[in-house]
Design a protein around this motif. Structure first.
Motif, mmCIF file in Angstrom:
data_model
loop_
_atom_site.group_PDB
_atom_site.id
_atom_site.type_symbol
_atom_site.label_atom_id
_atom_site.label_comp_id
_atom_site.label_asym_id
_atom_site.label_seq_id
_atom_site.Cartn_x
_atom_site.Cartn_y
_atom_site.Cartn_z
ATOM 1 N N GLY A 199 21.311 41.584 39.589
ATOM 2 C CA GLY A 199 21.308 43.007 39.280
ATOM 3 C C GLY A 199 22.528 43.697 39.842
ATOM 4 O O GLY A 199 23.257 43.149 40.673
ATOM 5 N N GLY A 200 22.746 44.918 39.408
ATOM 6 C CA GLY A 200 23.932 45.658 39.813
ATOM 7 C C GLY A 200 25.131 45.259 38.980
ATOM 8 O O GLY A 200 25.005 44.705 37.877
ATOM 9 N N ASP A 201 26.326 45.511 39.512
ATOM 10 C CA ASP A 201 27.555 45.296 38.747
ATOM 11 C C ASP A 201 27.722 43.867 38.265
ATOM 12 O O ASP A 201 28.290 43.634 37.195
ATOM 13 C CB ASP A 201 28.772 45.686 39.591
ATOM 14 N N GLY A 213 23.034 40.053 44.059
ATOM 15 C CA GLY A 213 23.542 41.414 43.968
ATOM 16 C C GLY A 213 24.961 41.448 44.494
ATOM 17 O O GLY A 213 25.281 42.229 45.389
ATOM 18 N N ILE A 214 25.805 40.586 43.936
ATOM 19 C CA ILE A 214 27.119 40.304 44.525
ATOM 20 C C ILE A 214 28.216 41.245 44.021
ATOM 21 O O ILE A 214 29.367 41.137 44.445
ATOM 22 C CB ILE A 214 27.538 38.844 44.257
ATOM 23 N N GLY A 215 27.862 42.163 43.116
ATOM 24 C CA GLY A 215 28.833 43.152 42.680
ATOM 25 C C GLY A 215 29.976 42.565 41.871
ATOM 26 O O GLY A 215 29.947 41.408 41.436
ATOM 27 N N CYS A 216 30.982 43.382 41.650
ATOM 28 C CA CYS A 216 32.231 42.977 40.995
ATOM 29 C C CYS A 216 33.356 43.378 41.929
ATOM 30 O O CYS A 216 33.923 44.475 41.818
ATOM 31 C CB CYS A 216 32.383 43.670 39.643
ATOM 32 N N ALA A 217 33.660 42.498 42.880
ATOM 33 C CA ALA A 217 34.585 42.849 43.954
ATOM 34 C C ALA A 217 36.038 42.494 43.659
ATOM 35 O O ALA A 217 36.903 42.681 44.505
ATOM 36 C CB ALA A 217 34.154 42.154 45.243
ATOM 37 N N LYS A 218 36.308 41.990 42.460
ATOM 38 C CA LYS A 218 37.672 41.615 42.105
ATOM 39 C C LYS A 218 38.228 42.630 41.122
ATOM 40 O O LYS A 218 37.719 42.809 40.015
ATOM 41 C CB LYS A 218 37.701 40.217 41.469
ATOM 42 N N GLY A 219 39.284 43.332 41.524
ATOM 43 C CA GLY A 219 39.904 44.307 40.639
ATOM 44 C C GLY A 219 40.756 43.649 39.578
ATOM 45 O O GLY A 219 41.229 42.520 39.737
ATOM 46 N N ALA A 220 40.952 44.353 38.477
ATOM 47 C CA ALA A 220 41.756 43.835 37.369
ATOM 48 C C ALA A 220 43.141 44.469 37.381
ATOM 49 O O ALA A 220 43.300 45.644 37.717
ATOM 50 C CB ALA A 220 41.065 44.125 36.042
ATOM 51 N N TYR A 221 44.141 43.667 37.010
ATOM 52 C CA TYR A 221 45.492 44.195 36.839
ATOM 53 C C TYR A 221 45.688 44.636 35.385
ATOM 54 O O TYR A 221 44.803 44.468 34.538
ATOM 55 C CB TYR A 221 46.527 43.155 37.245
ATOM 56 N N LEU A 222 46.847 45.192 35.078
ATOM 57 C CA LEU A 222 47.064 45.796 33.768
ATOM 58 C C LEU A 222 47.243 44.774 32.649
ATOM 59 O O LEU A 222 46.980 45.067 31.488
ATOM 60 C CB LEU A 222 48.295 46.717 33.816
ATOM 61 N N GLY A 223 47.705 43.580 32.986
ATOM 62 C CA GLY A 223 47.899 42.556 31.962
ATOM 63 C C GLY A 223 49.058 42.840 31.027
ATOM 64 O O GLY A 223 49.024 42.493 29.844
ATOM 65 N N LEU A 224 50.125 43.452 31.552
ATOM 66 C CA LEU A 224 51.289 43.768 30.730
ATOM 67 C C LEU A 224 52.129 42.510 30.489
ATOM 68 O O LEU A 224 52.091 41.566 31.292
ATOM 69 C CB LEU A 224 52.149 44.829 31.424
ATOM 70 N N PRO A 225 52.861 42.452 29.409
ATOM 71 C CA PRO A 225 53.702 41.278 29.143
ATOM 72 C C PRO A 225 54.651 40.993 30.301
ATOM 73 O O PRO A 225 55.386 41.878 30.748
ATOM 74 C CB PRO A 225 54.473 41.680 27.878
#
Length: 655
Positions: A538-540, A344-356
């Motif tokens: 389970g979970g995110d 149940g380790i979640g999704c603890a890494k946020g994403a950046y926008l990925g702009l050029p």
């Protein structure tokens, strides 16, 4: 292939008794089997009854069904209270060979009165199968009580649209009944059957149950989330004190739970109550996961969260904090020591926008998760963090709402919310959007980033373009495209990307055998087991970023599956299968009863001026009279549904 032999469904008569059953305009595949290799032989619900097998006794099936109806009649109104007894006793006499003494006209009259004049869903719908049986198949009903009939197995639920809307099937009408009658302690017990995080869910849930509420189509849904919060907070009680140790802590555990967030805690909660010792590992110094670190205190005070997570410790759960997966422990190492592992380790890494050409090292450029975590740490340490200058947040989900409302509380500048679609398409809770707007967040819809602006390694702003709606995609969602020549710059000193999350890098053993979906989530089956035998998730981490109540539900589902796995039984979950059939046949979304509208009670926010500057709770919740009056709006839309099968249904104690 299964076919309908006879029956009545939503007023439509089926009768193939004197000929070979033929294809009907009915989704028969939805009820061909209840579980694998277990044919469905009859179904009875408020929609009617269907018999699929010549050996089925309609009398025995209906007698069984009306015992459930009688047991669930609340007795508040005379028609249902009387008729449920009359029907049950008549059918019992019929199957016991005393049918000749029954006045069927009187029984039918009582059933019709129950159907037409009862005050709640049980009475207003449950009489229909008998009415239609006596109207169209009376001879078959009486004849079927005798002769060589095969025994039937069955599985049944008493449910409602709000229960089906809730991922964890919390019995909402039952706890509304208790609140209305002033029994908050019993109402609390109803929710505690499903999870310990009652106030947490009552403050943060995204309310799928309210979208399913029948009053949604009238004057507005029942305030289910707010009543749940009232239940937990009306008479302050330490949730942990309600539980005693359920396991011998000196015994070695067969089960490891990794992640003390909502999914892991609820998995442990259910397993401990069944007597299984559980070891819980988490990288943090205390339990709660993203509920602890990712939900701002103005939405969820952390003392409330701790009060509820401590229930797992009271039950005998053994916590091992400061144990980070991939650094201090590994999945393969845990698998060698435990018979079952839940992730149940979640999704603890946020994403950046990925702009050029984007530079994620720019000072002032943050992902949403790290932004919230840093603010949360300062607040928990007793500090009031301050950020200079304007802040822009990109995204319009619930994490984006947490980011922009948090930003409003820590900056002396303006706060901008940038979203490439319209308000209508925004996935965030509409109340969160409303609150953010009231607190002074400036929303820029149909606007999208195209480049970051910086000087000497420091963010100075973001280049934006205006968007326009295009043709809808395959899911019916409107597409968007940039408007040529519409670019402009927005000055800001902090830019927060709140557009998604993923599992942290390096926490999953390479070569362990787990498989992953296109969004990087761990793939699991309907029982939450991964591609590796004995490893559940389970979970995110299994769904991608989702809601707290979804995580709670998946933790509970995994607990049932782990229990079955350790016992060598089928992991089949009959409650989930029942919900699948209910959704496929649209069984709890039938016609809305014409009731007098009753206005929904609003929650009481604190003054906007205070909300902009404090991390204290943003509202005060219901008073007792308000909660009880709101609970009285519940239409008690119960529906009784039973499925009759050839063989026993595995794990039929799951309801």
């Amino acid at each position: 292939m299964s076919q309908i032999l006879y029956g009545v469904w939503n007023g439509r008569i089926f009768d193939n008794r004197k000929s070979e059953p033929k294809s009907e305009d009915f989704p028969i595949d939805a009820i061909a089997e209840f579980d694998p290799n277990n044919p469905m032989r009859a179904v009875v619900s408020h929609a009617g009854f269907l018999v699929l097998d010549k050996a089925v006794s309609l009398a025995h099936v209906l007698s069984d069904y009306y015992k459930t109806v009688r047991a669930n009649s609340c007795g508040r109104c005379t028609p249902c209270r009387n008729a449920s007894v009359i029907i049950d006793e008549a059918l019992t006499r019929l199957v016991e060979g005393q049918g000749s003494s029954i006045d069927w006209d009187a029984v039918l009259s009582a059933a019709r009165e129950m159907d037409e004049t009862s005050l709640c869903g049980i009475g207003r719908t449950s009489a229909k199968p008998l009415i239609w049986a006596l109207t169209h198949f009376k001879d078959e009903l009486i004849k079927s009580a005798t002769g060589n009939t095969q025994a039937l197995s069955s599985y049944g639920v008493v449910t409602a649209s709000c229960i089906e809307g809730c991922p964890d099937h919390v019995n909402v009408p039952r706890y509304m009944d208790y609140v209305r009658d002033g029994h908050e302690d019993r109402a609390l017990g109803v929710v505690l059957e499903r999870y310990p995080m009652v106030a947490t869910c009552g403050r943060t849930c995204v309310r799928p149950c309210e979208r399913a509420c029948r009053r949604y189509a009238l004057e507005g849904p029942l305030a289910i989330k707010d009543v749940k919060r009232y239940i937990a907070e009306s008479e302050p009680v330490a949730i942990a004190s309600l539980f005693q140790k359920a396991v011998d802590e000196t015994q070695p555990s067969q089960i490891a739970v990794v992640g003390a967030g909502p999914a892991g805690l609820n998995c442990a909660y259910h397993l401990l109550q069944k007597g299984f010792p559980v070891d819980i590992y988490d990288a943090d110094s205390q339990a709660g996961g993203m509920a602890l670190r990712g939900i701002p205190p103005y939405r969820l005070p952390k003392d409330i969260l701790k009060n509820e997570t401590d229930a797992v410790k009271s039950l005998g759960g053994r916590f091992f904090f400061g144990k980070k997966l991939g650094r201090d422990i590994t999945i393969s190492g845990l698998k060698s020591r435990y018979k079952a592992v839940f992730l149940g380790i979640g999704c603890a890494k946020g994403a950046y926008l990925g702009l050029p050409g984007e530079d994620t090292s720019l000072r002032g450029y943050r992902d949403g998760i790290d932004f919230l975590l840093d603010i949360e740490k300062d607040v928990l340490a007793g500090k009031h963090p301050k950020i200079e200058g304007d802040i822009a947040v990109v995204g319009c989900g619930n994490v984006a709402m947490d980011c922009c409302r948090t930003a409003r509380r820590v900056t002396n500048g303006r706060v901008h919310l940038i979203y490439r679609r319209t308000l209508k398409e925004a996935p965030a809770d509409k109340e969160e959007i409303r609150d953010a707007q009231e607190e002074g967040v400036e929303f820029h819809f149909l606007t999208n980033p195209v480049a970051l602006e910086s000087r000497d390694g420091v963010l100075t702003g973001v280049r934006l373009t205006k968007m326009q709606l295009t043709e809808p995609d395959a899911r019916g969602r409107m597409g968007v495209a940039p408007i040529p020549g519409s670019e402009f710059s927005l000055s800001c000193r902090t830019l927060v990307a709140a557009i998604g999350q993923k599992i942290e890098n390096g926490v999953i053993d390479s070569g362990i055998g787990l498989t992953f979906g296109r969004r990087g989530n761990i793939e699991v089956d309907s029982s939450q087991m991964s591609a590796v035998d004995g490893i559940f998730a389970g979970g995110d981490c299994a769904t991608g970023p989702s809601s707290l109540v979804n995580a709670l539900a998946q933790g509970a589902r995994a607990a049932y599956a782990i229990e079955a796995y350790l016992a060598g039984r089928s992991r089949f979950n009959p409650r989930d299968r029942a919900s699948e059939i209910i959704h496929n046949l649209k069984l709890v979304w039938d016609k809305v009863d014409p009731l007098k509208p009753k206005k929904r009670h609003p929650i009481h926010p604190i003054a906007v001026e205070l909300r902009r500057t404090t991390f204290k709770p943003a509202d005060t919740g219901f008073t007792a009279p308000e909660a009880r009056d709101e609970a009285s709006r519940c239409m008690r839309c119960y529906r009784v549904i039973r499925f009759y099968t050839q063989n026993n249904v595995p794990n039929s104690d799951i309801h």
